[in-house]
Scaffold this motif. Structure first.
Motif, mmCIF file in Angstrom:
data_model
loop_
_atom_site.group_PDB
_atom_site.id
_atom_site.type_symbol
_atom_site.label_atom_id
_atom_site.label_comp_id
_atom_site.label_asym_id
_atom_site.label_seq_id
_atom_site.Cartn_x
_atom_site.Cartn_y
_atom_site.Cartn_z
ATOM 1 N N TRP A 26 21.450 -9.392 46.889
ATOM 2 C CA TRP A 26 21.664 -8.066 46.729
ATOM 3 C C TRP A 26 22.296 -7.960 45.256
ATOM 4 O O TRP A 26 23.251 -8.701 44.853
ATOM 5 N N LEU A 38 21.774 -1.069 42.201
ATOM 6 C CA LEU A 38 21.774 -1.894 43.339
ATOM 7 C C LEU A 38 20.643 -2.076 43.936
ATOM 8 O O LEU A 38 19.858 -0.973 43.828
ATOM 9 N N THR A 77 26.648 -7.713 55.652
ATOM 10 C CA THR A 77 28.106 -7.086 55.468
ATOM 11 C C THR A 77 29.261 -7.708 56.213
ATOM 12 O O THR A 77 30.205 -7.764 55.951
ATOM 13 N N ILE B 23 27.214 0.603 61.096
ATOM 14 C CA ILE B 23 28.732 0.499 60.885
ATOM 15 C C ILE B 23 29.201 0.352 59.296
ATOM 16 O O ILE B 23 29.945 0.890 58.952
ATOM 17 N N ASP B 24 28.216 -0.662 58.752
ATOM 18 C CA ASP B 24 28.871 -0.932 57.462
ATOM 19 C C ASP B 24 27.403 -0.787 56.358
ATOM 20 O O ASP B 24 26.289 -0.668 56.763
ATOM 21 N N LEU B 25 27.970 -0.729 55.126
ATOM 22 C CA LEU B 25 26.887 -0.445 53.976
ATOM 23 C C LEU B 25 27.526 -1.248 52.915
ATOM 24 O O LEU B 25 28.691 -1.491 52.919
ATOM 25 N N TRP B 26 26.535 -1.581 51.729
ATOM 26 C CA TRP B 26 26.962 -2.263 50.571
ATOM 27 C C TRP B 26 27.293 -1.172 49.690
ATOM 28 O O TRP B 26 26.481 -0.174 49.478
ATOM 29 N N PRO B 40 30.955 -4.596 50.628
ATOM 30 C CA PRO B 40 30.821 -4.150 52.050
ATOM 31 C C PRO B 40 31.874 -3.311 52.590
ATOM 32 O O PRO B 40 32.890 -3.514 52.531
ATOM 33 N N SER B 42 32.654 -0.044 55.679
ATOM 34 C CA SER B 42 32.290 0.857 56.948
ATOM 35 C C SER B 42 32.421 2.109 56.374
ATOM 36 O O SER B 42 33.067 2.633 55.568
ATOM 37 N N VAL B 72 24.692 3.024 47.325
ATOM 38 C CA VAL B 72 25.058 2.292 48.641
ATOM 39 C C VAL B 72 23.553 1.785 49.202
ATOM 40 O O VAL B 72 22.629 2.597 49.317
ATOM 41 N N ALA B 73 23.609 0.680 50.015
ATOM 42 C CA ALA B 73 22.405 0.266 50.627
ATOM 43 C C ALA B 73 22.937 0.087 52.126
ATOM 44 O O ALA B 73 23.993 -0.570 52.436
ATOM 45 N N LEU B 74 22.062 0.434 53.003
ATOM 46 C CA LEU B 74 21.981 0.037 54.454
ATOM 47 C C LEU B 74 20.914 -0.788 54.646
ATOM 48 O O LEU B 74 19.759 -0.662 53.738
ATOM 49 N N GLY B 75 21.206 -1.482 55.662
ATOM 50 C CA GLY B 75 20.151 -2.337 56.127
ATOM 51 C C GLY B 75 20.107 -3.808 55.637
ATOM 52 O O GLY B 75 21.214 -4.412 55.174
ATOM 53 N N HIS B 76 18.905 -4.380 55.325
ATOM 54 C CA HIS B 76 18.917 -5.687 54.972
ATOM 55 C C HIS B 76 17.858 -5.578 53.690
ATOM 56 O O HIS B 76 17.481 -4.818 53.329
ATOM 57 N N SER B 107 34.546 3.033 62.711
ATOM 58 C CA SER B 107 34.764 1.878 61.802
ATOM 59 C C SER B 107 35.474 0.860 62.546
ATOM 60 O O SER B 107 35.556 -0.332 62.036
#
Lengths: 150, 150
Positions: A26, A38, A77, B23-26, B40, B42, B72-76, B107
């Motif tokens: 990332w 990002l 994460t 639960i989390d994101l970047w 990262p 929550s 923000v990014a979720l996932g991979h 969280s």
């Protein structure tokens, strides 16, 4: 979580394993006036620096050329390797052929062959941290001012 | 990759599933003078906005309060949900108790109970994109100007 916090030497080992074997990371950058960006990108690692390629006119390409600073994350994460680095910008023709070949083999794409103008971005880590969850926030610093602490 | 690119409706479904269950994101932010930050965190999602909590004096806390913008990014890296949003800053006591309770339950930590001064950061998405690999870069835009396109 059942595992105990990893020792620093183990974290460095795990971090170098990701640098040697992972394909993507990332990339967080910012415009000179503070607009964050990002995106995931593929990378190569030669033991000293990360190599990225992205279009010169993309947000990441413009930001890195303007600010010469970046923060990248490998992993997940809850298994983070965070790297702050300084950025060197190279035109496609300025990188030795074997380094470009190596990037293409690892990433699965060769930016030298595309009609869109790409640039290379060579990132020298200044600070590296590695942690999984809260119990690993202590001792997460593995490199400072470009030198491994462990 | 054997799967065909997902239709836009499927991408929205997958994105909302992540918003509801991950639960989390970047979190990528920037200082007003263009220093990027990434970490990262929550989050919670109430169907309209993301809720984060981080110390007021942390880099992310200071950046979001100063610039009111975030990515923000979720996932991979090969299954990305990318969200650009505007940020509302709330002191701990300013959030309705049930929303704080919900954040804590999801969280696993309750920032209202900590001695370090935390703040809530409520992120309203303005733009959402979702893609897996290169074949999904087309049609990745799912929300623009705060409105779902699909």
């Amino acid at each position: 979580m059942t595992a105990a916090p990893r020792a620093s030497a183990q974290r460095r080992h795990d971090t170098e394993h990701r640098l040697d074997h992972d394909i993507d990371l990332w990339v967080a950058s910012a415009s000179p006036d503070g607009d964050p960006y990002l995106t995931p990108l593929s990378f190569d690692w030669d033991g000293e620096a990360l190599l990225l390629a992205t279009p010169a006119k993309s947000p990441t390409g413009r930001n890195l050329a303007a600010t010469r600073t970046v923060r990248v994350a490998l992993g997940h994460t809850r298994d983070v390797c965070m790297i702050e680095g300084t950025v060197e910008v190279l035109e496609m023709s300025a990188l030795p052929t074997d380094q470009g070949d190596r990037f293409a083999a690892r990433s699965g794409f060769d930016p030298r062959t595309l009609t869109t103008q790409y640039r290379w971005f060579r990132i020298s880590p200044r600070r590296i941290q590695a942690w999984r969850e809260v119990d690993e926030l202590a001792d997460r610093e593995l490199m400072r001012d470009g030198r491994w602490l462990v």
